[in-house]
Design a protein around this motif. Structure first.
Motif, mmCIF file in Angstrom:
data_model
loop_
_atom_site.group_PDB
_atom_site.id
_atom_site.type_symbol
_atom_site.label_atom_id
_atom_site.label_comp_id
_atom_site.label_asym_id
_atom_site.label_seq_id
_atom_site.Cartn_x
_atom_site.Cartn_y
_atom_site.Cartn_z
ATOM 1 N N ILE A 69 -7.897 7.022 5.576
ATOM 2 C CA ILE A 69 -6.602 7.268 4.949
ATOM 3 C C ILE A 69 -5.691 6.072 5.189
ATOM 4 C CG2 ILE A 69 -4.584 8.781 4.886
ATOM 5 C CD1 ILE A 69 -6.425 11.057 5.784
ATOM 6 N N ALA A 70 -5.376 5.383 4.113
ATOM 7 C CA ALA A 70 -4.602 4.146 4.225
ATOM 8 C C ALA A 70 -3.109 4.405 4.323
ATOM 9 C CB ALA A 70 -4.884 3.249 3.022
ATOM 10 N N ASP A 71 -2.619 5.433 3.623
ATOM 11 C CA ASP A 71 -1.174 5.637 3.589
ATOM 12 C C ASP A 71 -0.856 7.080 3.213
ATOM 13 O OD1 ASP A 71 1.516 4.924 3.759
ATOM 14 O OD2 ASP A 71 1.630 4.289 1.665
ATOM 15 N N VAL A 72 0.231 7.587 3.790
ATOM 16 C CA VAL A 72 0.810 8.876 3.416
ATOM 17 C C VAL A 72 2.273 8.608 3.130
ATOM 18 C CG1 VAL A 72 1.421 11.197 4.189
ATOM 19 C CG2 VAL A 72 -0.799 10.211 4.823
ATOM 20 N N ARG A 73 2.766 9.008 1.972
ATOM 21 C CA ARG A 73 4.129 8.649 1.566
ATOM 22 C C ARG A 73 4.705 9.714 0.634
ATOM 23 N NH1 ARG A 73 0.472 4.768 -0.893
ATOM 24 N NH2 ARG A 73 0.089 5.372 -3.063
ATOM 25 N N GLY A 74 5.998 9.660 0.455
ATOM 26 C CA GLY A 74 6.610 10.574 -0.496
ATOM 27 C C GLY A 74 7.980 11.041 -0.072
ATOM 28 N N LEU A 75 8.589 11.827 -0.952
ATOM 29 C CA LEU A 75 9.901 12.427 -0.721
ATOM 30 C C LEU A 75 9.804 13.906 -1.057
ATOM 31 C CD1 LEU A 75 12.146 9.768 -2.519
ATOM 32 C CD2 LEU A 75 11.784 9.970 -0.057
ATOM 33 N N GLY A 76 10.359 14.768 -0.192
ATOM 34 C CA GLY A 76 10.311 16.190 -0.466
ATOM 35 C C GLY A 76 8.890 16.663 -0.724
ATOM 36 N N CYS A 77 8.737 17.562 -1.681
ATOM 37 C CA CYS A 77 7.405 18.085 -2.028
ATOM 38 C C CYS A 77 6.751 17.249 -3.114
ATOM 39 C CB CYS A 77 7.519 19.543 -2.453
ATOM 40 S SG CYS A 77 7.657 20.681 -1.063
ATOM 41 N N MET A 78 6.786 15.941 -2.929
ATOM 42 C CA MET A 78 6.146 14.994 -3.848
ATOM 43 C C MET A 78 5.500 13.922 -2.978
ATOM 44 S SD MET A 78 7.900 13.108 -7.102
ATOM 45 C CE MET A 78 6.893 12.277 -8.335
ATOM 46 N N VAL A 79 4.237 14.133 -2.628
ATOM 47 C CA VAL A 79 3.596 13.347 -1.571
ATOM 48 C C VAL A 79 2.291 12.729 -2.076
ATOM 49 C CG1 VAL A 79 2.583 13.458 0.742
ATOM 50 C CG2 VAL A 79 4.630 14.799 0.212
ATOM 51 N N GLY A 80 2.063 11.483 -1.710
ATOM 52 C CA GLY A 80 0.819 10.808 -2.049
ATOM 53 C C GLY A 80 0.022 10.469 -0.798
ATOM 54 N N MET A 81 -1.292 10.582 -0.898
ATOM 55 C CA MET A 81 -2.207 10.190 0.183
ATOM 56 C C MET A 81 -3.213 9.209 -0.408
ATOM 57 S SD MET A 81 -4.887 12.494 2.450
ATOM 58 C CE MET A 81 -6.081 12.671 1.089
ATOM 59 N N GLU A 82 -3.109 7.950 0.029
ATOM 60 C CA GLU A 82 -3.987 6.905 -0.512
ATOM 61 C C GLU A 82 -5.151 6.651 0.439
ATOM 62 O OE1 GLU A 82 -3.764 2.245 -2.040
ATOM 63 O OE2 GLU A 82 -1.943 3.469 -1.948
ATOM 64 N N LEU A 83 -6.349 6.545 -0.116
ATOM 65 C CA LEU A 83 -7.553 6.308 0.670
ATOM 66 C C LEU A 83 -7.902 4.827 0.659
ATOM 67 C CD1 LEU A 83 -9.702 9.312 -0.633
ATOM 68 C CD2 LEU A 83 -8.172 9.239 1.355
ATOM 69 N N HIS A 84 -8.507 4.368 1.754
ATOM 70 C CA HIS A 84 -8.916 2.967 1.864
ATOM 71 C C HIS A 84 -9.997 2.665 0.822
ATOM 72 C CE1 HIS A 84 -6.884 1.090 5.214
ATOM 73 N NE2 HIS A 84 -7.083 2.144 5.977
ATOM 74 N N PRO A 85 -9.829 1.578 0.067
ATOM 75 C CA PRO A 85 -10.844 1.234 -0.936
ATOM 76 C C PRO A 85 -12.209 0.909 -0.326
ATOM 77 C CG PRO A 85 -9.232 -0.540 -0.684
ATOM 78 C CD PRO A 85 -8.691 0.640 0.061
ATOM 79 N N ASP A 86 -12.223 0.456 0.932
ATOM 80 C CA ASP A 86 -13.500 0.140 1.561
ATOM 81 C C ASP A 86 -14.325 1.395 1.831
ATOM 82 O OD1 ASP A 86 -12.791 -2.505 1.557
ATOM 83 O OD2 ASP A 86 -12.148 -2.552 3.659
ATOM 84 N N ARG A 87 -13.653 2.533 2.001
ATOM 85 C CA ARG A 87 -14.341 3.790 2.280
ATOM 86 C C ARG A 87 -14.427 4.702 1.064
ATOM 87 N NH1 ARG A 87 -14.445 6.408 6.919
ATOM 88 N NH2 ARG A 87 -15.792 7.769 5.670
ATOM 89 N N ALA A 88 -13.453 4.573 0.183
ATOM 90 C CA ALA A 88 -13.376 5.460 -0.978
ATOM 91 C C ALA A 88 -13.426 4.633 -2.249
ATOM 92 C CB ALA A 88 -12.085 6.276 -0.920
ATOM 93 N N GLY A 89 -14.604 4.553 -2.832
ATOM 94 C CA GLY A 89 -14.784 3.763 -4.040
ATOM 95 C C GLY A 89 -14.284 4.482 -5.281
ATOM 96 N N PRO A 90 -14.390 3.813 -6.433
ATOM 97 C CA PRO A 90 -13.966 4.424 -7.693
ATOM 98 C C PRO A 90 -14.656 5.778 -7.917
ATOM 99 C CG PRO A 90 -14.402 2.091 -8.001
ATOM 100 C CD PRO A 90 -14.867 2.430 -6.615
ATOM 101 N N GLY A 91 -13.880 6.738 -8.342
ATOM 102 C CA GLY A 91 -14.430 8.073 -8.584
ATOM 103 C C GLY A 91 -14.216 9.051 -7.448
#
Length: 216
Positions: free
Chosen positions: A139-161
């Motif tokens: 998990i590369a990043d967790v971000r957001g405001l209120g109930c609008m949150v994104g969780m980005e995965l590391h590209p080295d571990r999580a490929g396209p798809g």
């Protein structure tokens, strides 16, 4: 669709100043962020952005709990420049949609949904950051405001798809979630009425779904 990346705190203020210097109008699209989604009525209203007032505000979706309705708000000095009858749209007001909007605003006010959005968003981000601490290589990043949150995965571990696989794994566990952005980012947009137990269940489901697809 950019990955749920909140603008830096001074960005909107500087953009407003730039527009003023250039003689341009600041138009803010709050179709997805408006009506409590980010913990305040509108994202640009928040203390984070200095309570900036745009020249034109566009909103929909949350205005009537998803019932087809949209609105464009502006100052009289701007709207008066338009000829009567020239402003229209597919989701213009009708009696039923406006009744839904009024009821929605009453619920937001009476049930304290702005505060709930802030508190549940904080809980969601805290839970996801705990998950990030357990799997920092994933998990590369967790971000957001209120109930609008994104969780980005590391590209080295999580490929396209990976987004699609994780969405399906969550669906198999009775949870609906979608990806966003060109990167492997998941978006969390729970209803503003979400409870602490539902937040905890959701993040637990995500961790199990990550295991289901072999990432943890």
């Amino acid at each position: 669709e950019g990955g749920y990346v909140p603008a830096p705190p001074d960005f909107i203020q500087r953009l407003k100043a730039f527009c003023h210097d250039m003689g341009a109008l600041l138009i803010v699209d709050e179709v997805q962020t408006g009506f409590g989604r980010t913990g305040t009525y509108f994202a640009c209203d928040s203390e984070r952005y200095g309570n900036v007032s745009p020249d034109i505000l566009v909103c929909a979706k949350g205005i009537a709990s998803g019932f087809p309705l949209s609105a464009v708000a502006t100052r009289a000095e701007i709207s008066d420049k338009m000829d009567p009858g020239t402003m229209g749209g597919t989701y213009s007001g009708n009696a039923v949609a406006c009744a839904a909007a009024i009821a929605t605003q009453q619920v937001i006010r009476d049930e304290g949904l702005l505060e709930n959005s802030r508190k549940m968003g904080e809980r969601l981000r805290a839970n996801l950051r705990d998950l990030q601490d357990k799997h920092p290589d994933l998990i590369a990043d967790v971000r957001g405001l209120g109930c609008m949150v994104g969780m980005e995965l590391h590209p080295d571990r999580a490929g396209p798809g990976t987004k699609a696989k994780l969405s399906q794994a969550c669906l198999d566990r009775d949870m609906l979630i979608l990806g966003c952005s060109v990167f492997e980012t998941m978006r969390f947009i729970p209803p503003l009425t979400v409870s602490p137990g539902e937040i905890d269940r959701a993040t637990d489901t995500v961790e199990k779904a990550l295991a289901d697809i072999g990432l943890v």
